[in-house]
Design an enzyme around this catalytic site. Structure first.
Site, PDB file in Angstrom:
ATOM      1  N   SER A   6      45.915  21.619  -3.586  1.00  0.00           N
ATOM      2  CA  SER A   6      45.012  20.740  -4.332  1.00  0.00           C
ATOM      3  C   SER A   6      44.576  19.614  -3.401  1.00  0.00           C
ATOM      4  O   SER A   6      45.213  19.374  -2.359  1.00  0.00           O
ATOM      5  CB  SER A   6      45.772  20.151  -5.528  1.00  0.00           C
TER       6      SER A   6
ATOM      7  N   TYR B 169      52.325  16.248 -10.808  1.00  0.00           N
ATOM      8  CA  TYR B 169      51.385  17.196 -10.205  1.00  0.00           C
ATOM      9  C   TYR B 169      51.188  16.874  -8.713  1.00  0.00           C
ATOM     10  O   TYR B 169      51.223  17.758  -7.853  1.00  0.00           O
ATOM     11  CB  TYR B 169      50.048  17.128 -10.961  1.00  0.00           C
TER      12      TYR B 169
HETATM   13  N1  LIG Z   1      40.701  23.567 -11.596  1.00  0.00           N
HETATM   14  C1  LIG Z   1      40.793  22.761 -10.572  1.00  0.00           C
HETATM   15  O1  LIG Z   1      39.923  21.908 -10.371  1.00  0.00           O
HETATM   16  C2  LIG Z   1      41.942  22.867  -9.599  1.00  0.00           C
HETATM   17  C3  LIG Z   1      41.902  22.060  -8.468  1.00  0.00           C
HETATM   18  C4  LIG Z   1      42.941  22.137  -7.550  1.00  0.00           C
HETATM   19  C5  LIG Z   1      43.991  23.005  -7.758  1.00  0.00           C
HETATM   20  N2  LIG Z   1      44.004  23.764  -8.886  1.00  0.00           N
HETATM   21  C6  LIG Z   1      45.154  24.664  -9.047  1.00  0.00           C
HETATM   22  O2  LIG Z   1      44.698  25.976  -9.240  1.00  0.00           O
HETATM   23  C7  LIG Z   1      45.661  26.709  -9.996  1.00  0.00           C
HETATM   24  C8  LIG Z   1      44.977  27.366 -11.178  1.00  0.00           C
HETATM   25  O3  LIG Z   1      44.416  26.349 -11.982  1.00  0.00           O
HETATM   26  P1  LIG Z   1      43.255  26.611 -13.030  1.00  0.00           P
HETATM   27  O4  LIG Z   1      42.331  25.469 -12.906  1.00  0.00           O
HETATM   28  O5  LIG Z   1      42.719  27.979 -12.902  1.00  0.00           O
HETATM   29  O6  LIG Z   1      44.083  26.408 -14.384  1.00  0.00           O
HETATM   30  P2  LIG Z   1      44.054  27.191 -15.766  1.00  0.00           P
HETATM   31  O7  LIG Z   1      44.826  26.319 -16.685  1.00  0.00           O
HETATM   32  O8  LIG Z   1      42.679  27.588 -16.130  1.00  0.00           O
HETATM   33  O9  LIG Z   1      44.882  28.519 -15.441  1.00  0.00           O
HETATM   34  C9  LIG Z   1      46.241  28.480 -15.136  1.00  0.00           C
HETATM   35  C10 LIG Z   1      46.814  29.874 -15.196  1.00  0.00           C
HETATM   36  O10 LIG Z   1      48.214  29.790 -14.876  1.00  0.00           O
HETATM   37  C11 LIG Z   1      48.957  30.471 -15.854  1.00  0.00           C
HETATM   38  N3  LIG Z   1      50.266  29.850 -16.019  1.00  0.00           N
HETATM   39  C12 LIG Z   1      50.545  28.549 -16.244  1.00  0.00           C
HETATM   40  N4  LIG Z   1      51.865  28.372 -16.406  1.00  0.00           N
HETATM   41  C13 LIG Z   1      52.437  29.605 -16.278  1.00  0.00           C
HETATM   42  C14 LIG Z   1      53.762  30.093 -16.370  1.00  0.00           C
HETATM   43  N5  LIG Z   1      54.803  29.280 -16.624  1.00  0.00           N
HETATM   44  N6  LIG Z   1      53.966  31.410 -16.204  1.00  0.00           N
HETATM   45  C15 LIG Z   1      52.948  32.267 -15.964  1.00  0.00           C
HETATM   46  N7  LIG Z   1      51.665  31.849 -15.870  1.00  0.00           N
HETATM   47  C16 LIG Z   1      51.421  30.541 -16.035  1.00  0.00           C
HETATM   48  C17 LIG Z   1      48.124  30.385 -17.140  1.00  0.00           C
HETATM   49  O11 LIG Z   1      48.479  31.454 -18.018  1.00  0.00           O
HETATM   50  C18 LIG Z   1      46.714  30.504 -16.580  1.00  0.00           C
HETATM   51  O12 LIG Z   1      46.336  31.861 -16.442  1.00  0.00           O
HETATM   52  C19 LIG Z   1      46.747  25.715 -10.381  1.00  0.00           C
HETATM   53  O13 LIG Z   1      47.822  25.806  -9.483  1.00  0.00           O
HETATM   54  C20 LIG Z   1      46.033  24.384 -10.241  1.00  0.00           C
HETATM   55  O14 LIG Z   1      46.929  23.340  -9.997  1.00  0.00           O
HETATM   56  C21 LIG Z   1      43.016  23.723  -9.815  1.00  0.00           C
END
Ligand SMILES: NC(=O)c1ccc[n+]([C@@H]2O[C@H](COP(=O)([O-])OP(=O)(O)OC[C@H]3O[C@@H](n4cnc5c(N)ncnc54)[C@H](O)[C@@H]3O)[C@@H](O)[C@H]2O)c1
Length: 250
Positions: A142, A155
């Site tokens: 991130s 986080y």
């Molecule tokens: N969206 C952003 O802007 C952004 C930016 C930087 C990093 N990220 C990182 O990207 C990754 C994905 O984020 P996203 O935005 O797609 O989020 P999201 O909430 O849309 O998706 C998260 C996914 O992780 C799964 N998940 C969560 N906890 C779980 C568990 N205990 N067991 C199994 N599956 C689990 C959920 O089922 C979901 O499919 C994360 O690590 C997040 O920190 C996102």
């Protein structure tokens, strides 16, 4: 560009039901990989895209924060083709509350899935990859692997930790054919950032600070994920690639 081809490879993608995990799994399938999709809820929608590229997939529903079940979950993923060539540690959560109110539960819930699961699952997958003399691990980091952020101390700590693990694992495994790298996404339109996007002023100020002038979409992470999964990146080790529309350069 054969070095980007993932035909014959199998990728285990965590958090594949939606958001970035869905974008990454789809891109890897488009590049030729079969997909073991692991999420808290069903990844069936993602697997429909995977199959549309002629690839096979398996839908594994698991709570990856239950560390006692990680080996079992990995073994389930392994059943798809008998090998896992790529692990994408993408599953993650965020809890937003000011530091003074950030509860112990919020802290440990976030650290458990965002950091400890990445460590333990990489260890399990790594043992399999080291035995085969090849493998790729991609950790989703991130901008808060570099910056402090506001109201998300757990986080931030978890994502700084994941960037550190990326380097620590890479240093030990680079000489054995296993590349460990990270991707640091910027602001991407997913459920994770939905609460921020409900605030028009915050959305506007963020968008104005992004040199690309727009938020990212899950598919923006796909190309970099294919690169770091493929032999095109065989000499890239312990690197965290910012895919952020230029946010970190500003
Ligand atoms: N969206 C952003 O802007 C952004 C930016 C930087 C990093 N990220 C990182 O990207 C990754 C994905 O984020 P996203 O935005 O797609 O989020 P999201 O909430 O849309 O998706 C998260 C996914 O992780 C799964 N998940 C969560 N906890 C779980 C568990 N205990 N067991 C199994 N599956 C689990 C959920 O089922 C979901 O499919 C994360 O690590 C997040 O920190 C996102």
């Amino acid at each position: 560009m054969n070095s980007f081809d993932l035909t014959g490879k199998t990728a285990m993608v965590t958090g594949s039901a939606r958001g970035l995990g869905q974008g990454i799994a789809t891109a890897l399938a488009a590049a030729g990989a079969d997909i073991a999709a692991v999420s808290y809820s069903s990844s069936e929608q993602t697997l429909q895209s995977v199959r549309s590229y002629g690839r096979q997939g398996v839908d594994i529903v698991a709570d990856l924060s239950d560390h006692s079940k990680l080996q079992e979950t990995f073994d389930q993923a392994l059943q798809l083709t008998g090998h896992i060539d790529i692990l994408v540690n993408n599953a993650g959560i965020i809890r937003r509350t000011p530091v003074k109110d950030h509860s112990e539960k919020d802290w440990f819930d976030v650290i458990d899935i965002n950091l400890s699961t990445v460590y333990l699952l990489s260890q399990i997958a790594g043992r399999h990859m080291l035995e085969r003399g090849s493998g790729k691990i991609i950790n989703i980091c991130s901008m808060l692997s570099y910056q402090g952020g506001m109201f998300v101390p757990g986080y931030t700590a978890s994502k700084h930790g994941v960037a550190g693990l990326t380097k620590a694992f890479a240093n030990e495994w680079a000489g054995s054919g296993v590349q460990v790298n990270g991707i640091a996404p910027g602001y991407i339109e997913t459920d994770n950032t939905a609460p921020i996007r409900q605030d028009p002023e915050r959305t506007k100020s963020i968008t104005e600070r992004i040199p690309a002038g727009r938020w990212g979409k899950p598919e923006d992470i796909g190309g970099p994920a294919v690169f770091l999964s493929s032999s095109a990146s065989d000499y890239v080790n312990g690197h965290v690639l910012c895919v952020d529309g230029g946010w970190m350069s500003r």
